[in-house]
Every structure is written in C-alpha cells, then in structure tokens.
Design a protein around this motif. Structure first.
Motif, PDB file in Angstrom:
ATOM      1  N   GLU A 156       4.503  -3.233  12.702  1.00 29.32           N
ATOM      2  CA  GLU A 156       3.431  -2.244  12.659  1.00 29.32           C
ATOM      3  C   GLU A 156       2.908  -2.021  11.243  1.00 29.32           C
ATOM      4  O   GLU A 156       1.723  -1.791  11.050  1.00 29.32           O
ATOM      5  N   GLU A 157       3.776  -2.098  10.248  1.00 22.87           N
ATOM      6  CA  GLU A 157       3.315  -1.915   8.866  1.00 22.87           C
ATOM      7  C   GLU A 157       2.426  -3.080   8.442  1.00 22.87           C
ATOM      8  O   GLU A 157       1.366  -2.886   7.840  1.00 22.87           O
ATOM      9  N   ILE A 201       3.188   5.119   8.065  1.00 23.97           N
ATOM     10  CA  ILE A 201       2.712   3.739   7.944  1.00 23.97           C
ATOM     11  C   ILE A 201       1.215   3.733   7.655  1.00 23.97           C
ATOM     12  O   ILE A 201       0.737   2.967   6.814  1.00 23.97           O
ATOM     13  N   SER A 218       0.625   4.748   4.036  1.00 19.76           N
ATOM     14  CA  SER A 218       0.982   3.649   3.146  1.00 19.76           C
ATOM     15  C   SER A 218      -0.088   2.555   3.169  1.00 19.76           C
ATOM     16  O   SER A 218      -0.471   2.015   2.125  1.00 19.76           O
TER      17      SER A 218
END
Length: 155
Positions: free
Chosen positions: A53-54, A88, A91
């Motif tokens: 997912e990141e 996430i 970020s």
C-alpha cells in the motif's frame, strides 16, 4: 474460478502494475471464489509484496500529480476512498513539495485562462477558482497564485 487460478491471475496483474487491497478486492468480487478465499489470497499477495500500500500510494501521488495535474487535496481524497491508511497517505504526499505544487497550479491556470471567457474579470476569476478547486488544489494555494496574476496585471 478456483482459488489457485485467482491467485495466479492476480500475481500476474500485480507484477505489471501497482494495486491496492481495495482494487484487488474489487477484481475478486466479480469472480465466484470459495468462501474465505479472498482473505487468503490478499494475505499471500501482501506477504509476497505483490501488493504494497505504501508503494501504491507513492506511485499514485506521482502519477496523478504529473499526468492528471491533480492537486494534493484531490489525491488525498482519492487515496482515502481506496482505504489507504492516513499515515501512508501523509507520507506519500511528501513526494510533492509546496513549490512544485504551486508551479503546477500556476501553469494549469495560465493554460486554462486562455480558454475561459466571461462577462467580466471577476466572472473569469470565479471560473478559474472553481476549475482549480475541482482539480484538488487548496483555496490558499489558488488565492496565492491568483494574487500573483493580479499583481502582474497592474504593472
């Protein structure tokens, strides 16, 4: 479709492009899978890093900003809609700095300004603001760029 066939199909797709868990669930919902197979398949794809997912969020931010010319607000909303974790998202959004975002907005508004017509300058300004908001730029960024344009018009 059998669980092994679904896993095989999904590993092939995930090897070619980035997908999030929500995308994979949407794909599997159309297939007639045995009960519990979705969870096992997703766990395996996550474990083998076919889904990350990141990595997905970072690629999504870069692509939507660069190719679709979306602002950070719209990108964040789309990622939230896809069920990506808030940390996430935060970020991934650091990939685009404020100056780059402002420059992109300035370019988008200059391009759009050539296409927009209106009865008055305030009418044109309102249309440009609505356009930039729909692209996902913040009102403060829009105001800053539109203010620059007003300053340059008067000199």
């Amino acid at each position: 479709m059998s669980e092994s066939a679904a896993l095989s199909r999904l590993t092939g797709r995930c090897a070619l492009a980035e997908y999030c868990v929500a995308d994979v669930r949407r794909m599997m919902s159309r297939w007639q899978l045995p009960e519990g197979a979705e969870g096992r398949i997703i766990s395996r794809l996550l474990g083998e890093r076919y889904i990350d997912e990141e990595r997905y969020a970072r690629a999504f931010v870069r692509d939507k900003f660069r190719y679709n010319h979306w602002g950070l607000v719209r990108i964040e909303q789309e990622l939230r809609h896809r069920g990506i974790d808030h940390d996430i998202i935060a970020s991934a959004l650091t990939e685009i700095d404020t100056d780059t975002s402002i420059d992109a907005l300035r370019h988008i508004l200059q391009t759009k300004r050539r296409q927009v017509t209106g009865r008055s300058e305030s009418d044109i300004r309102a249309k440009l603001i609505r356009f930039a908001l729909s692209r996902g730029f913040s009102y403060s960024q829009i105001n800053a760029v539109m203010g620059e344009d007003c300053d340059t018009d008067n000199t």
